[in-house]
Design a protein around this motif. Structure first.
Motif, PDB file in Angstrom:
ATOM      1  N   ARG A  94      47.851  47.056  24.969  1.00 55.47           N
ATOM      2  CA  ARG A  94      46.605  46.494  24.458  1.00 55.47           C
ATOM      3  C   ARG A  94      45.451  46.883  25.378  1.00 55.47           C
ATOM      4  N   LYS A  95      44.613  47.794  24.905  1.00 53.82           N
ATOM      5  CA  LYS A  95      43.530  48.291  25.730  1.00 53.82           C
ATOM      6  C   LYS A  95      42.406  47.281  25.920  1.00 53.82           C
ATOM      7  N   ASP A  96      42.399  46.232  25.088  1.00 50.33           N
ATOM      8  CA  ASP A  96      41.349  45.225  25.209  1.00 50.33           C
ATOM      9  C   ASP A  96      41.695  44.140  26.235  1.00 50.33           C
ATOM     10  N   ALA A  97      42.863  44.240  26.876  1.00 49.28           N
ATOM     11  CA  ALA A  97      43.258  43.226  27.867  1.00 49.28           C
ATOM     12  C   ALA A  97      42.318  43.289  29.066  1.00 49.28           C
ATOM     13  N   ARG A  98      41.882  42.135  29.509  1.00 48.95           N
ATOM     14  CA  ARG A  98      40.971  42.045  30.649  1.00 48.95           C
ATOM     15  C   ARG A  98      41.541  41.112  31.700  1.00 48.95           C
ATOM     16  N   LEU A  99      41.361  41.496  32.958  1.00 48.70           N
ATOM     17  CA  LEU A  99      41.863  40.689  34.064  1.00 48.70           C
ATOM     18  C   LEU A  99      40.700  40.127  34.860  1.00 48.70           C
ATOM     19  N   GLU A 100      40.626  38.810  34.947  1.00 50.95           N
ATOM     20  CA  GLU A 100      39.610  38.152  35.758  1.00 50.95           C
ATOM     21  C   GLU A 100      39.913  38.411  37.233  1.00 50.95           C
ATOM     22  N   PRO A 101      38.940  38.900  38.018  1.00 54.74           N
ATOM     23  CA  PRO A 101      39.213  39.186  39.430  1.00 54.74           C
ATOM     24  C   PRO A 101      39.501  37.921  40.222  1.00 54.74           C
ATOM     25  N   LEU A 102      40.338  38.066  41.237  1.00 54.00           N
ATOM     26  CA  LEU A 102      40.654  36.922  42.094  1.00 54.00           C
ATOM     27  C   LEU A 102      39.510  36.624  43.049  1.00 54.00           C
ATOM     28  N   TYR A 103      38.937  37.661  43.663  1.00 60.34           N
ATOM     29  CA  TYR A 103      37.922  37.465  44.695  1.00 60.34           C
ATOM     30  C   TYR A 103      36.529  37.587  44.099  1.00 60.34           C
ATOM     31  N   HIS A 104      35.627  36.742  44.565  1.00 59.61           N
ATOM     32  CA  HIS A 104      34.233  36.754  44.142  1.00 59.61           C
ATOM     33  C   HIS A 104      33.378  36.975  45.380  1.00 59.61           C
ATOM     34  N   PHE A 105      32.509  37.956  45.329  1.00 62.14           N
ATOM     35  CA  PHE A 105      31.783  38.373  46.526  1.00 62.14           C
ATOM     36  C   PHE A 105      30.398  37.729  46.567  1.00 62.14           C
ATOM     37  N   GLU A 106      30.142  37.045  47.670  1.00 65.65           N
ATOM     38  CA  GLU A 106      28.864  36.374  47.891  1.00 65.65           C
ATOM     39  C   GLU A 106      28.021  37.238  48.825  1.00 65.65           C
ATOM     40  N   GLY A 107      26.910  37.788  48.335  1.00 66.36           N
ATOM     41  CA  GLY A 107      26.111  38.677  49.171  1.00 66.36           C
ATOM     42  C   GLY A 107      26.764  40.039  49.255  1.00 66.36           C
ATOM     43  N   ALA A 108      26.102  40.950  49.921  1.00 59.86           N
ATOM     44  CA  ALA A 108      26.608  42.317  50.024  1.00 59.86           C
ATOM     45  C   ALA A 108      27.582  42.433  51.183  1.00 59.86           C
ATOM     46  N   THR A 109      28.646  43.175  50.947  1.00 61.59           N
ATOM     47  CA  THR A 109      29.631  43.447  51.984  1.00 61.59           C
ATOM     48  C   THR A 109      29.762  44.951  52.136  1.00 61.59           C
ATOM     49  N   ALA A 110      30.569  45.373  53.089  1.00 61.37           N
ATOM     50  CA  ALA A 110      30.645  46.796  53.410  1.00 61.37           C
ATOM     51  C   ALA A 110      31.077  47.638  52.213  1.00 61.37           C
ATOM     52  N   ALA A 111      31.999  47.122  51.412  1.00 61.67           N
ATOM     53  CA  ALA A 111      32.497  47.902  50.280  1.00 61.67           C
ATOM     54  C   ALA A 111      31.422  48.153  49.237  1.00 61.67           C
ATOM     55  N   ASP A 112      30.389  47.267  49.166  1.00 67.34           N
ATOM     56  CA  ASP A 112      29.340  47.450  48.176  1.00 67.34           C
ATOM     57  C   ASP A 112      28.485  48.678  48.475  1.00 67.34           C
ATOM     58  N   GLN A 113      28.459  49.105  49.735  1.00 63.50           N
ATOM     59  CA  GLN A 113      27.730  50.327  50.083  1.00 63.50           C
ATOM     60  C   GLN A 113      28.323  51.518  49.344  1.00 63.50           C
ATOM     61  N   LEU A 114      29.637  51.524  49.163  1.00 66.89           N
ATOM     62  CA  LEU A 114      30.318  52.601  48.445  1.00 66.89           C
ATOM     63  C   LEU A 114      29.786  52.707  47.023  1.00 66.89           C
ATOM     64  N   ILE A 115      29.671  51.559  46.355  1.00 64.16           N
ATOM     65  CA  ILE A 115      29.218  51.539  44.964  1.00 64.16           C
ATOM     66  C   ILE A 115      27.764  51.987  44.874  1.00 64.16           C
ATOM     67  N   ALA A 116      26.928  51.457  45.777  1.00 66.13           N
ATOM     68  CA  ALA A 116      25.497  51.742  45.725  1.00 66.13           C
ATOM     69  C   ALA A 116      25.200  53.226  45.956  1.00 66.13           C
ATOM     70  N   VAL A 117      25.809  53.804  46.979  1.00 66.01           N
ATOM     71  CA  VAL A 117      25.521  55.203  47.301  1.00 66.01           C
ATOM     72  C   VAL A 117      26.061  56.138  46.224  1.00 66.01           C
ATOM     73  N   LYS A 118      27.247  55.851  45.708  1.00 65.52           N
ATOM     74  CA  LYS A 118      27.804  56.707  44.649  1.00 65.52           C
ATOM     75  C   LYS A 118      26.951  56.637  43.391  1.00 65.52           C
ATOM     76  N   ALA A 119      26.400  55.448  43.108  1.00 61.37           N
ATOM     77  CA  ALA A 119      25.529  55.305  41.938  1.00 61.37           C
ATOM     78  C   ALA A 119      24.263  56.159  42.100  1.00 61.37           C
ATOM     79  N   MET A 120      23.705  56.173  43.302  1.00 58.74           N
ATOM     80  CA  MET A 120      22.529  56.990  43.560  1.00 58.74           C
ATOM     81  C   MET A 120      22.848  58.477  43.464  1.00 58.74           C
TER      82      MET A 120
END
Length: 632
Positions: free
Chosen positions: A604-630
């Motif tokens: 079932r391709k429509d299956a969705r998984l709610e993430p366990l961790y919720h990130f408050e504020g920016a963390t080091a891993a978010d730099q990866l997303i931001a720079v790749k997006a740019m």
């Protein structure tokens, strides 16, 4: 179990001193923002940057006070810029204080993450040599097992074999692991406190050099056992320190790939050990002495090379030597800005750890592995991954492959050649993990490879049923053992030492790693002692089937109790391990497992998984997303 206390007690009038989100308002107010995650009871699985939300003026004043306190006033401006970057990693492009060279270096952390300074790679190379020593030490006895029991009057195969002899051979082979588990690993904490990471590596290299040479001159099995016990002191201290040293020096984005070099080069050492076994096969009665003694070779560059490596900056910080820590980080990072950022971020997180831990000594640190909730969860997770390494059955091959292949009908030379093939496969298939361990994650690699190891080990055992005169008998056994090694090497091979080196807070990192490695090597000793007797009692079919079942058990333990750690800084992992074990296990059973069945079994391709961790504020891993997006 100890009561789960918040970082600062008495934050409101609720009955359990927590709000429902697992937050501590008092700490947040001190830092300049509203709420801070409780590092003992993070029930909502939030991961927070300790600098997030602090007003710039307050942050700069905090940095100025810090610089004055630690004698780094000349670097105040640089530290302030570093703190701004650490506060919100993805937003570094908008920090007007940064020049273009500094911004380009921060972009390269994502776009060219392997573009690191030479001292960092030299450190990793040294750690790799330390791992090769470990692997070579393991396999020297593998080939020697064909000869020394006969010379010392305790043959464990053939018509003169007895149960007593099999126990003696097992105990001698287990010597390094007994020495490691009972003494070497536990010396790591006090030695690290006194000597630092580099000093402990030098100490362990000496113990991996002299006893190895001594083993080549033994005149009876008792002397051989003593030299191998002494070797275990070096192996235990080294295995408890080298992965920590690598983890503390490497940036988060490539930490897994570089720290896993421990296992990859352990596999290379195993391969070199098998090569040495073959090289001296035809030299006569002294072959086993050369096979054991040759392991001194990689210890020599380790003794010399450690002098030229930078000390761990986190160890310097732990000792209050911040200027030395900054100098070390400047050697390990591409720019002073990155060094200043990491220095202040580590300092900020360690302040939060100190609120939980307080001051302690070696004994209390060990007790706190099981009493402080955040540390206890790391202890459990590291115990599971280390125990799983012995449960999977890899060491019945690494320790006794020559014996196993002889049981399959091979001659001495054929057995050594088949063992050589196993060592080669083990090393070659470790390479993919350099990329996959930080892409797919530690947990994902384990969950994929354990089922594959279970069925390949079972198949190898069942192939012993094929009549020995059939040419397929030995070929199919070797094939499935090689296939088993191919699945082990990118999964359970590199993960345990990488994982255990990163999960503990700095205050408990040495004693925590000592616990993890002692767990691994204690059960390696049990395996080494019992397998000759198990093989004699169960025969190969039963022995291999038994370990195939243990793979399934290990898979279940990993699924429930091992959180993911990829691409988080060592300090951010405090929040991951603040999530209660029950919350993590419940999520895996009630959400992750049903999602996996819907997605991959029911397609079932429509299956969705709610993430366990919720990130408050920016963390080091978010730099990866931001720079790749740019970049796109």
């Amino acid at each position: 179990m100890a009561e789960e206390k918040p970082i600062i007690a008495q934050i409101d009038n609720s009955s359990d001193e927590y709000d429902r989100g697992g937050y501590n308002a008092a700490v947040g107010a001190e830092r300049g923002h509203e709420k801070a995650v409780d590092l003992n009871r993070n029930v909502t699985a939030r991961i927070q940057n300790p600098l997030a939300g602090i007003p710039r003026a307050t942050l700069f004043q905090n940095v100025e006070d810090f610089a004055a306190k630690v004698g780094m006033t000349e670097q105040t401006n640089l530290l302030q810029k570093g703190a701004l970057v650490a506060q919100d990693p993805p937003a570094f492009e908008s920090v007007e204080l940064l020049d273009e060279v500094e911004k380009d270096a921060l972009r390269n952390e994502v776009l060219h993450k392997w573009r690191q300074p030479w001292p960092l790679y030299f450190t990793v190379i040294l750690c790799s040599i330390g791992a090769a020593v470990q692997g070579w030490d393991q396999t020297g006895s593998n080939g020697a097992n064909l000869s020394w029991p006969i010379e010392f009057g305790v043959p464990d195969t053939g018509p003169d074999a007895t149960d007593y002899n099999t126990w003696i051979v097992g105990i001698v082979n287990a010597g390094p692991y007994i020495g490691s588990a009972l003494l070497g690993c536990w010396l790591s904490d006090p030695l690290n406190f006194i000597l630092g990471r580099r000093g402990v590596i030098f100490f362990s290299a000496i113990f991996c050099l002299i006893p190895v040479i001594g083993s080549a001159f033994c005149q009876n099995w008792e002397q051989l056992f003593v030299t191998r016990l002494l070797l275990g002191i070096g192996m235990g201290a080294k295995a408890s320190t080298v992965p920590i040293y690598a983890a503390e020096n490497c940036p988060a984005a490539i930490r897994g790939g570089l720290v896993m070099s421990w296992q990859m080069w352990t596999a290379f050492g195993i391969f070199l050990g098998f090569c040495a076994n073959l090289a001296v096969y035809n030299v006569g009665d002294i072959a086993w002495r050369l096979q054991l003694g040759s392991a001194f070779i990689p210890a020599i560059p380790l003794v010399i090379g450690v002098y030229f490596c930078p000390e761990s900056p986190r160890w310097y910080i732990k000792k209050g030597r911040y200027q030395d820590a900054f100098n070390s980080l400047c050697r390990l990072r591409n720019t002073p800005l990155q060094a200043a950022r990491d220095l202040y971020y580590i300092h900020a997180q360690i302040k939060e750890e100190a609120d939980i831990i307080g001051k302690n000594n070696y004994v209390t640190r060990f007790v706190e592995l099981f009493t402080i909730p955040r540390v206890r969860r790391a202890t459990l997770a590291s115990f599971v991954v280390m125990l799983a390494q012995q449960m999977c059955g890899i060491n019945i091959i690494a320790f006794y492959s020559s014996t196993v292949f002889k049981e399959a009908g091979a001659g001495d030379l054929q057995a050594l050649l088949a063992s050589f093939g196993f060592g080669l496969v083990n090393f070659v298939f470790a390479w993919p993990a350099v990329w996959t361990i930080d892409t797919y994650g530690r947990r994902a690699l384990l969950l994929f490879t354990f089922p594959q190891m279970a069925w390949t080990l079972l198949a190898a055992g069942l192939c012993f049923i094929i009549p020995e005169e059939n040419r397929a008998h030995l070929g199919m056994i070797a094939f499935f053992i090689f296939l088993f090694a191919a699945f082990y090497s990118p999964g359970e091979g590199p993960v345990p030492f990488t994982y255990s080196a990163e999960v503990f807070p700095l205050s408990h990192r040495e004693v925590g790693m000592s616990w993890a490695v002692a767990t691994c090597l204690f059960w390696a000793a049990i395996l080494s002692i019992t397998f000759p007797r198990l093989l004699r009692a169960f025969h190969p079919v039963g022995a291999f089937s038994f370990y195939a079942g243990l793979n399934v058990t290990a898979l279940c333990l990993i699924f429930l109790f091992v959180p993911e750690t990829k691409q988080r800084t060592l300090e951010e992992l405090d929040y991951v391990f603040a999530v209660p074990t029950r919350t993590h296990a419940s999520y895996q059973l009630k959400k992750a497992l049903p999602w996996w069945i819907k997605r991959y079994v029911m397609r079932r391709k429509d299956a969705r998984l709610e993430p366990l961790y919720h990130f408050e504020g920016a963390t080091a891993a978010d730099q990866l997303i931001a720079v790749k997006a740019m970049a796109h």
